[in-house]
Design a protein around this motif. Structure first.
Motif, PDB file in Angstrom:
ATOM      1  N   GLN A  14       0.827  -1.207   0.000  1.00 16.74           N
ATOM      2  CA  GLN A  14       0.000   0.000   0.000  1.00 16.74           C
ATOM      3  C   GLN A  14       0.863   1.261   0.000  1.00 16.74           C
ATOM      4  O   GLN A  14       0.569   2.235  -0.708  1.00 16.74           O
ATOM      5  CB  GLN A  14      -0.931  -0.003   1.211  1.00 16.74           C
ATOM      6  CG  GLN A  14      -2.045  -1.038   1.104  1.00 16.74           C
ATOM      7  CD  GLN A  14      -2.905  -1.110   2.358  1.00 16.74           C
ATOM      8  OE1 GLN A  14      -2.405  -0.944   3.474  1.00 16.74           O
ATOM      9  NE2 GLN A  14      -4.193  -1.346   2.187  1.00 16.74           N
ATOM     10  N   LEU A  73       0.860   4.201  -2.832  1.00 15.87           N
ATOM     11  CA  LEU A  73       0.640   5.614  -2.526  1.00 15.87           C
ATOM     12  C   LEU A  73       1.826   6.463  -2.999  1.00 15.87           C
ATOM     13  O   LEU A  73       1.658   7.624  -3.372  1.00 15.87           O
ATOM     14  CB  LEU A  73       0.406   5.795  -1.027  1.00 15.87           C
ATOM     15  CG  LEU A  73      -0.933   5.227  -0.529  1.00 15.87           C
ATOM     16  CD1 LEU A  73      -0.975   5.206   0.990  1.00 15.87           C
ATOM     17  CD2 LEU A  73      -2.108   6.042  -1.087  1.00 15.87           C
ATOM     18  N   ALA A  93      -5.259   2.622  -5.225  1.00 12.79           N
ATOM     19  CA  ALA A  93      -4.619   3.822  -4.665  1.00 12.79           C
ATOM     20  C   ALA A  93      -4.630   4.987  -5.647  1.00 12.79           C
ATOM     21  O   ALA A  93      -4.765   6.146  -5.234  1.00 12.79           O
ATOM     22  CB  ALA A  93      -3.180   3.499  -4.260  1.00 12.79           C
TER      23      ALA A  93
END
Length: 505
Positions: free
Chosen positions: A427, A431, A469
């Motif tokens: 993650q 990002l 994302a």
């Protein structure tokens, strides 16, 4: 020509961080077979990573022989090389020159991820020369000028004074194949501050203390240049042909950096019928993301766009006539491995995964089982957060001194905790991609679709988290080895079997 169309092949060679791969590719871009060999990485001290150009060439020969053993030599019409943007050092007789204190002569390659020259890079940045505008305003220790300066300041006698040729690794491979010292614009523009049509900037090299490179029209770092895919010399030399198991004179295309070969392999894909936002739009609406040990984010434009903290704009460095901006993350696959393999539950993970699948397929399945039926896997990471700059930030903060961190750890070290740390790492990387995208959009890029290739693009969780994302659709190539296809395109260009370069896409 009809015979050529039916039976000709092209070879693509990809020198990555830890392995050399080759592919035999048909005229219509289909992979017939591939081969892979590992290459050594030495870490003599912290932030120093070195390799051997002799070993790399030997491995190239091994994999090329393997993929071409089932076809006639005459059917192989061209060969292209891509490689990491590592620095190869040779003496006047083209023999290896050591790049570390121990003087190990065969270890003559300063790897792309070697950050020994961080202090030199910071000094070059503080000088504020105009060439920095084309690298996002900040000189990275992963580029060649600071590495050259480090060698001069730290290994003056054993390396700098001995050196007569400094190659980017892709150009070393094409020289080894052809004896041509002509350098690819991809390498010189992206990693050495060369700027066509003006060429080298004397004032830059003088200002940073490397004025000796100006001698003999920059013969040590490249007097002659050409676009990627240009046919070099007379093709394969007798010696190189024997090494590779091919015919002398086989066409060799000027090389690409590995990430740029991946970008070339995917960015022009035909996506008609998939109802994507980039359909019937200019190629500038696409970003190619090449994700492996590290990641590169390639965006192209009709006009030069200057993005703070992002490398470029570079003219014709990947797609002829187009400007390239290159964002990136210095550690992606390497960071995921670091976080997973360093966890206390890693041995348990190995034991369980061995019975069913590889560790990442197992972790992806395990995360799905941890999520509630009506809940997304993404939400499992809501209380565990990671800052992914364990090897500095390449883009868009352009700060190699940054470090990583994890927030939300407990005393628990179960397999579930390992899975959650893996998720948080993926993650964080996704990002980071979003951060790069936002910086590019703020300066004029209009990117609507991501095109992924490289090892991590084969990980469904990595792909899905990036789509989530960024809020963008992600396209994966039908030919999963897009980097090898991109390298083969270079050989196809050099062969002149095609009427124009667009035929290669």
């Amino acid at each position: 020509l009809s015979m050529i169309r039916q039976s000709c092949y092209y070879v693509g060679v990809d020198v990555g961080t830890a392995s050399v791969r080759a592919a035999l590719v048909t005229r219509d871009g289909q992979l017939r077979c591939t081969a892979e060999e590992p290459i050594s990485i030495w870490e003599p001290q912290a932030d120093h990573y070195v390799q051997s150009s002799s070993e790399i060439w030997d491995r190239c020969c091994t994999v090329v022989k393997r993929v071409t053993q089932g076809v006639e030599k005459s059917q192989v019409r061209g060969i292209g090389f891509d490689a990491t943007c590592s620095l190869v050092v040779l003496d006047q007789n083209f023999h290896p020159v050591p790049v570390n204190q121990n003087g190990e002569r065969q270890r003559n390659v300063v790897m792309w991820m070697d950050h020994r020259a961080a202090e030199q890079a910071a000094r070059i940045t503080s000088a504020g020369h105009r060439v920095l505008r084309r690298v996002g305003g900040v000189m990275s220790p992963e580029m060649q000028p600071p590495k050259l300066l480090w060698l001069k300041e730290n290994l003056r006698e054993s390396s700098w004074k001995e050196a007569a040729h400094f190659f980017d690794l892709p150009d070393f491979l094409s020289w080894k194949a052809t004896n041509s010292l002509t350098r690819s614009l991809c390498t010189l523009v992206c990693k050495w501050t060369y700027c066509p049509p003006d060429g080298w900037d004397d004032s830059f090299w003088t200002a940073i203390g490397l004025e000796d490179l100006l001698q003999n029209n920059y013969s040590k770092i490249g007097s002659l240049t050409c676009p990627p895919g240009t046919s070099l010399g007379q093709g394969l030399t007798q010696e190189a042909a024997a090494d590779l198991g091919l015919d002398p004179g086989t066409a060799v295309g000027a090389s690409l950096i590995d990430a740029h070969a991946g970008g070339l392999g995917v960015i022009g894909a035909d996506v008609r019928g998939f109802h994507l936002p980039c359909e019937d739009q200019p190629i500038t609406s696409r970003m190619a993301m090449i994700c492996g040990t590290s990641s590169c984010h390639m965006a192209i434009s009709q006009q030069p766009l200057f993005v703070p903290g992002v490398w470029g704009p570079y003219l014709s460095a990947m797609v002829p006539g187009m400007w390239l901006n290159e964002g990136g993350q210095s550690a992606t696959g390497r960071l995921i491995d670091h976080m997973v393999k360093g966890h206390a539950a890693y041995t348990q993970l190995q034991e369980q995964a061995q019975q069913r699948s590889n560790i990442y397929t197992f972790l992806n399945t395990h995360l799905c089982s941890m999520a509630k039926a009506d809940s997304a896997v993404d939400l499992l990471g809501s209380s565990l957060h990671l800052w992914p700059d364990f090897h500095g930030n390449r883009s868009p903060l352009a700060d190699p001194t940054l470090k990583g961190m994890v927030i939300g750890l407990s005393l628990s070290q179960t397999l579930d905790d390992l899975a959650l740390l893996y998720l948080a790492t993926v993650q964080a990387l996704a990002l980071g991609t979003r951060h790069i995208l936002e910086a590019m959009r703020e300066t004029g890029h209009d990117i609507t679709t991501l095109f992924l290739c490289g090892g991590l693009s084969k990980n469904p969780l990595f792909v899905q988290i990036h789509a989530n994302a960024t809020g963008l659709p992600v396209v994966l190539p039908d030919q999963t080895e897009a980097v090898l296809v991109g390298a083969a395109v270079l050989g196809a260009c050099a062969s002149q079997d095609y009427t124009n370069r667009s035929d290669n896409y």
